[in-house]
Design an enzyme around this catalytic site. Structure first.
Site, PDB file in Angstrom:
ATOM      1  N   LYS A   1      -4.693  -8.704  -6.255  1.00  0.00           N
ATOM      2  CA  LYS A   1      -5.919  -8.973  -5.489  1.00  0.00           C
ATOM      3  C   LYS A   1      -7.054  -8.064  -5.957  1.00  0.00           C
ATOM      4  O   LYS A   1      -6.817  -6.894  -6.259  1.00  0.00           O
ATOM      5  CB  LYS A   1      -5.613  -8.692  -4.007  1.00  0.00           C
ATOM      6  CG  LYS A   1      -6.654  -9.176  -3.043  1.00  0.00           C
ATOM      7  CD  LYS A   1      -6.319  -8.747  -1.616  1.00  0.00           C
ATOM      8  CE  LYS A   1      -6.697  -7.313  -1.348  1.00  0.00           C
ATOM      9  NZ  LYS A   1      -6.956  -6.981   0.059  1.00  0.00           N
TER      10      LYS A   1
ATOM     11  N   LYS B   1     -11.073  -2.867  -3.379  1.00  0.00           N
ATOM     12  CA  LYS B   1     -11.990  -1.720  -3.478  1.00  0.00           C
ATOM     13  C   LYS B   1     -11.304  -0.521  -4.101  1.00  0.00           C
ATOM     14  O   LYS B   1     -11.929   0.279  -4.768  1.00  0.00           O
ATOM     15  CB  LYS B   1     -12.396  -1.271  -2.068  1.00  0.00           C
ATOM     16  CG  LYS B   1     -13.257  -2.188  -1.295  1.00  0.00           C
ATOM     17  CD  LYS B   1     -13.655  -1.455   0.001  1.00  0.00           C
ATOM     18  CE  LYS B   1     -13.798  -2.407   1.143  1.00  0.00           C
ATOM     19  NZ  LYS B   1     -12.521  -2.697   1.824  1.00  0.00           N
TER      20      LYS B   1
ATOM     21  N   LYS C   1       0.824  -1.221   0.000  1.00  0.00           N
ATOM     22  CA  LYS C   1       0.000   0.000   0.000  1.00  0.00           C
ATOM     23  C   LYS C   1       0.854   1.264   0.000  1.00  0.00           C
ATOM     24  O   LYS C   1       0.470   2.274  -0.589  1.00  0.00           O
ATOM     25  CB  LYS C   1      -0.964   0.003   1.186  1.00  0.00           C
ATOM     26  CG  LYS C   1      -2.083  -1.014   0.995  1.00  0.00           C
ATOM     27  CD  LYS C   1      -3.278  -0.778   1.883  1.00  0.00           C
ATOM     28  CE  LYS C   1      -4.411  -1.705   1.483  1.00  0.00           C
ATOM     29  NZ  LYS C   1      -5.555  -1.689   2.338  1.00  0.00           N
TER      30      LYS C   1
HETATM   31  N1  AQP Z   1      -9.769 -10.027  -3.054  1.00  0.00           N
HETATM   32  C1  AQP Z   1     -10.107 -10.601  -1.908  1.00  0.00           C
HETATM   33  N2  AQP Z   1     -10.266 -11.934  -1.812  1.00  0.00           N
HETATM   34  C2  AQP Z   1     -10.636 -12.528  -0.636  1.00  0.00           C
HETATM   35  N3  AQP Z   1     -10.863 -11.818   0.489  1.00  0.00           N
HETATM   36  C3  AQP Z   1     -10.718 -10.479   0.430  1.00  0.00           C
HETATM   37  N4  AQP Z   1     -10.878  -9.514   1.350  1.00  0.00           N
HETATM   38  C4  AQP Z   1     -10.616  -8.317   0.799  1.00  0.00           C
HETATM   39  N5  AQP Z   1     -10.301  -8.461  -0.484  1.00  0.00           N
HETATM   40  C5  AQP Z   1     -10.336  -9.802  -0.745  1.00  0.00           C
HETATM   41  C6  AQP Z   1     -11.269  -9.780   2.733  1.00  0.00           C
HETATM   42  O1  AQP Z   1     -12.324  -8.886   3.049  1.00  0.00           O
HETATM   43  C7  AQP Z   1     -12.206  -8.523   4.425  1.00  0.00           C
HETATM   44  C8  AQP Z   1     -12.276  -7.041   4.547  1.00  0.00           C
HETATM   45  O2  AQP Z   1     -11.161  -6.457   3.888  1.00  0.00           O
HETATM   46  P1  AQP Z   1     -10.867  -4.919   4.172  1.00  0.00           P
HETATM   47  O3  AQP Z   1     -11.909  -4.092   3.591  1.00  0.00           O
HETATM   48  O4  AQP Z   1     -10.695  -4.708   5.600  1.00  0.00           O
HETATM   49  O5  AQP Z   1      -9.478  -4.609   3.575  1.00  0.00           O
HETATM   50  P2  AQP Z   1      -8.647  -5.134   2.384  1.00  0.00           P
HETATM   51  O6  AQP Z   1      -8.273  -6.552   2.563  1.00  0.00           O
HETATM   52  O7  AQP Z   1      -7.501  -4.180   2.240  1.00  0.00           O
HETATM   53  O8  AQP Z   1      -9.676  -5.011   1.187  1.00  0.00           O
HETATM   54  P3  AQP Z   1      -9.602  -4.161  -0.076  1.00  0.00           P
HETATM   55  O9  AQP Z   1     -10.857  -4.376  -0.833  1.00  0.00           O
HETATM   56  O10 AQP Z   1      -8.322  -4.427  -0.794  1.00  0.00           O
HETATM   57  O11 AQP Z   1      -9.632  -2.693   0.507  1.00  0.00           O
HETATM   58  P4  AQP Z   1      -8.697  -1.475   0.155  1.00  0.00           P
HETATM   59  O12 AQP Z   1      -8.726  -1.360  -1.332  1.00  0.00           O
HETATM   60  O13 AQP Z   1      -9.293  -0.310   0.850  1.00  0.00           O
HETATM   61  O14 AQP Z   1      -7.348  -1.804   0.673  1.00  0.00           O
HETATM   62  C9  AQP Z   1     -10.907  -9.116   4.952  1.00  0.00           C
HETATM   63  O15 AQP Z   1     -11.198 -10.299   5.661  1.00  0.00           O
HETATM   64  C10 AQP Z   1     -10.144  -9.447   3.696  1.00  0.00           C
HETATM   65  O16 AQP Z   1      -9.292 -10.550   3.877  1.00  0.00           O
END
Ligand code: AQP
Length: 336
Positions: A198, A201, A115
């Site tokens: 991955k 969002k 990040k």
């Molecule tokens: N691509 C993914 N596949 C499986 N699990 C996922 N999770 C997120 N993306 C995937 C799971 O969703 C939960 C919440 O995640 P989060 O919102 O706390 O943060 P993150 O993992 O950083 O998700 P994003 O979508 O990538 O958010 P941003 O873009 O803001 O950093 C967790 O249990 C995560 O494992």
């Protein structure tokens, strides 16, 4: 005799629209676990501000994530649903854990590296100590199990290290050693444009992900546009080891249809992706369509959502207060 239920904690950041990754990697599994475990589900707004969030957008996203959980099948009467900032104990315990965790441990965290990218010097200090706050989220309730996607595995290992170091530094057997629950056929849903990244969002490409706010048409279009390769679908998932985009779509199909990736490969063995994508588009719309529509309806019911978050916060504060008090006592904070 009432059966003793173990406690789970998990969270989602209100950093944008919920994705299919959040749904398959986390929320869907929570729905299945809520009957077996005493469940605490959190909209982690303190985590969200580790990168810049527009205040009005953060408020909207907080309600939308809560609505997404409920629309997916989390029962607010059975589970605690709240937003993190309404329970000050999270930030307080995180500070104590900042003093327990070691710089060397945090330096190894791959999510910070991903990040912060090349601009490490300009990343917020909050982004660096994010895993300490995550450990606090879980241990504030002495939760024993944490259902997450695979991307969070390293952070959970750190939470275990923090719990063990706290216990050993203070000569207590206070915090449990938490267990990750990484479940299902889509433990790491990948971007629809790049099978090595991955699904996220915050990916700048809209076509990289399916949002739970997407219409049925958009969901179907994104699936049909998803990147694949020119080879036919193989009869086993092992034969697709070097085809990340294709494997990702197979895993998504398996998870959405409650089958194994092997079942899907066997069913489409030797076929190209055209018919498979049509079927996957139809399946995705039939599973996600009702959720996205219910989520939209609930998001508009602001008073209802705010009341759930308020009630959840009150329950979370009541559960965590005696644990935090005991932590103060163990650490040696004078309580007058
Ligand atoms: N691509 C993914 N596949 C499986 N699990 C996922 N999770 C997120 N993306 C995937 C799971 O969703 C939960 C919440 O995640 P989060 O919102 O706390 O943060 P993150 O993992 O950083 O998700 P994003 O979508 O990538 O958010 P941003 O873009 O803001 O950093 C967790 O249990 C995560 O494992």
């Amino acid at each position: 005799m009432t059966e003793f239920k173990q406690r789970i904690f998990s969270g989602v950041q209100p950093t944008g629209n919920l994705t299919l990754g959040n749904y398959l990697g986390a929320i869907r599994n929570w729905v299945a676990l809520q009957k077996k475990y005493e469940s605490i589900f959190c909209v982690v707004d303190l985590h969200a501000i580790t990168v810049w969030q527009d205040p009005a957008a953060l408020r909207d996203a907080t309600r939308e994530v809560a609505a997404g959980m409920i629309a997916s099948g989390i029962d607010p009467k059975e589970c605690i649903i709240f937003n993190q900032s309404q329970v000050p104990g999270h930030a307080e315990l995180a500070w104590i854990f900042n003093c327990v965790a070691r710089m060397g441990w945090l330096n190894r965290m791959t999510q910070f590296k991903d990040k912060a990218g090349k601009n490490k010097e300009r990343a917020s200090v909050g982004l660096y100590v994010y895993p300490d706050l995550m450990a606090a989220d879980i241990l504030l309730y002495k939760a024993t199990h944490v259902p997450v996607g695979e991307d969070q595995k390293q952070h959970l290992e750190l939470a275990r290290d923090i719990a063990q170091k706290f216990n050993s530094d203070y000569g207590v057997d206070f915090f449990p050693v938490v267990e990750p629950l990484i479940l299902g056929e889509a433990k790491r849903v990948m971007s629809l444009r790049d099978g090595n990244a991955k699904m996220s969002k915050s990916d700048p490409s809209e076509n990289s992900r399916i949002n739970l706010t997407d219409s049925r048409d958009t969901i179907a279009k994104k699936i049909r546009k998803a990147r694949t390769d020119s080879a036919a679908i193989a009869g086993t998932i092992e034969e697709m080891a070097d085809r990340p985009e294709a494997r990702n779509l197979i895993n998504i199909f398996a998870a959405l249809s409650d089958q194994t990736a092997g079942d899907i490969c066997a069913a489409y063995d030797g076929q190209g992706f055209a018919a498979f994508k049509n079927d996957l588009a139809e399946l995705s719309v039939s599973v996600l369509g009702p959720i996205t529509e219910e989520m939209k309806r609930l998001t508009d019911e602001k008073t209802y959502i705010d009341q759930i978050l308020k009630t959840g916060s009150e329950k979370a504060r009541a559960l965590s207060a005696p644990i935090l008090k005991e932590v103060h006592n163990i650490v040696g904070f004078l309580q007058s």
